[in-house]
Design a protein around this motif. Structure first.
Motif, PDB file in Angstrom:
ATOM      1  N   ALA A  88      37.874  31.428  37.781  1.00 54.74           N
ATOM      2  CA  ALA A  88      37.957  30.825  36.617  1.00 54.74           C
ATOM      3  C   ALA A  88      37.754  31.415  35.307  1.00 54.74           C
ATOM      4  CB  ALA A  88      37.240  29.572  36.589  1.00 54.74           C
ATOM      5  N   ASP A  89      36.929  32.308  35.239  1.00 55.68           N
ATOM      6  CA  ASP A  89      36.600  33.246  34.280  1.00 55.68           C
ATOM      7  C   ASP A  89      37.716  34.155  34.054  1.00 55.68           C
ATOM      8  OD1 ASP A  89      34.424  31.931  33.503  1.00 55.68           O
ATOM      9  OD2 ASP A  89      32.956  33.253  34.334  1.00 55.68           O
ATOM     10  N   ILE A 120      42.594  25.424  39.913  1.00 55.53           N
ATOM     11  CA  ILE A 120      42.009  26.023  38.618  1.00 55.53           C
ATOM     12  C   ILE A 120      42.773  26.623  37.654  1.00 55.53           C
ATOM     13  CG2 ILE A 120      40.415  27.676  37.676  1.00 55.53           C
ATOM     14  CD1 ILE A 120      38.714  27.323  40.434  1.00 55.53           C
ATOM     15  N   ILE A 124      43.571  25.461  33.733  1.00 52.80           N
ATOM     16  CA  ILE A 124      43.467  26.398  32.696  1.00 52.80           C
ATOM     17  C   ILE A 124      44.737  26.492  31.641  1.00 52.80           C
ATOM     18  CG2 ILE A 124      43.416  28.926  32.206  1.00 52.80           C
ATOM     19  CD1 ILE A 124      41.376  29.084  34.513  1.00 52.80           C
TER      20      ILE A 124
END
Length: 323
Positions: A88-89, A120, A124
């Motif tokens: 995710a980061d 995810i 985003i």
């Protein structure tokens, strides 16, 4: 763009290349190279090539081939199937950087992301990419899944580790309510079975792909085998059907099933193809109290997972931005 299903050799015309950013995921499936192989280096300013760090021993060759194909335009994005926060980061920072640099035309190959990573990624995109941007999703269906056969010996994955809600799709849990688990059945019967046993829901709804929307009659027959196997084990099941080729239709089927039991906590396990998984994401965005879950597999049948087809399916998801 409606949902387009075309021959892979027509991809360049069908997805309106060139683009600013192409996103894909390297996998142990050779299918991960089908769509990237049809895109020339000059047709994308940046190619974000994702790879799972914990699977590098089986994805490394395909990852290197894709990166070599895009040359200096390729950028690595590190994911990890055991730790979704890492992915995710990485995805957030990579896509945010491209948007801040002026990118507004994206092509996203969802073919071989894990279901969790793809969900995810969709979240985003909805948060970072402006709704005015042109975002096209594409998918290379499998011609077959050699590891999944209509007998007890077939398998695509074995065992499950952690069962978790997907980041960004935690839903709204009310302790006083009973639970309703909706499973979009795919080719991984044991994985689905163990997930149902772990949740111990009050109500189970099993979804099967519509035959008329299936990638092929052969795949539909295999899917139906695993569906019937699950149905034979669990009593008082609710059955429904969903589209495997149209995410909006899949979304509507999921929401209709959830609304049958309005006073329950609803958890959805999207375990069919990535297009129906996109439908689950849209369902969660339309019904925020709905939770999406993911069962992490302990082992994949890396040698006999899938064979790529000579087709691709492309679509847009304006509903990601609430349109």
């Amino acid at each position: 763009m409606d949902v387009n299903r075309e021959k892979i050799q027509d991809l360049q015309e069908g997805v309106n290349l060139p683009v600013d950013v192409f996103v894909c995921s390297a996998s142990f499936e050779d299918r991960c190279r089908t769509i990237p192989g049809r895109i020339e280096k000059s047709q994308t300013k940046t190619a974000l090539v994702c790879r799972n760090q914990d699977l590098i021993h089986v994805v490394g060759d395909n990852y290197t081939a894709i990166m070599d194909h895009f040359g200096g335009n390729g950028q690595a994005v590190e994911l990890n199937t055991a730790d979704p926060l890492i992915g995710a980061d990485s995805l957030m920072s990579s896509i945010e950087k491209e948007v801040n640099s002026g990118a507004n035309k994206f092509l996203i190959d969802i073919t071989t992301f894990t279901h969790e990573a793809m969900l995810i990624l969709l979240k985003i995109i909805s948060l970072v990419v402006p709704k005015e941007a042109d975002v096209v999703f594409c998918y290379n269906p499998a011609l077959s899944y050699p590891g999944a056969s209509q007998d007890e010996k077939g398998w695509l994955s074995k065992g499950i580790g952690e069962i978790r809600s997907v980041l960004g799709y935690s839903g709204l849990y009310q302790p006083e309510r009973k639970s309703h688990l909706i499973v979009l059945v795919g080719m991984e019967g044991e994985r689905a079975e163990k997930l149902i046993d772990a949740y111990e829901p009050n109500i189970v709804s099993l979804g099967k792909g519509l035959q008329e929307s299936s990638i092929s009659d052969t795949l539909h027959d295999v899917n139906n085998f695993y569906f019937k196997k699950l149905k034979s084990k669990y009593q008082n099941l609710n059955k429904f059907e969903f589209s495997c080729t149209n995410p909006l239709d899949a979304k509507d089927a999921i929401l209709s099933q959830a609304e049958l039991f309005p006073d329950h906590n609803v958890v959805v396990a999207p375990m069919n193809n990535k297009i129906s998984t996109a439908g689950a994401a849209l369902a969660s965005m339309e019904m925020p109290q709905l939770q999406l879950c993911y069962a992490h597999a302990n082992e994949y049948n890396v040698d006999k997972y899938s064979i790529p087809s000579e087709e691709y399916i492309a679509f847009r998801l304006p509903n990601l931005w609430g349109i």
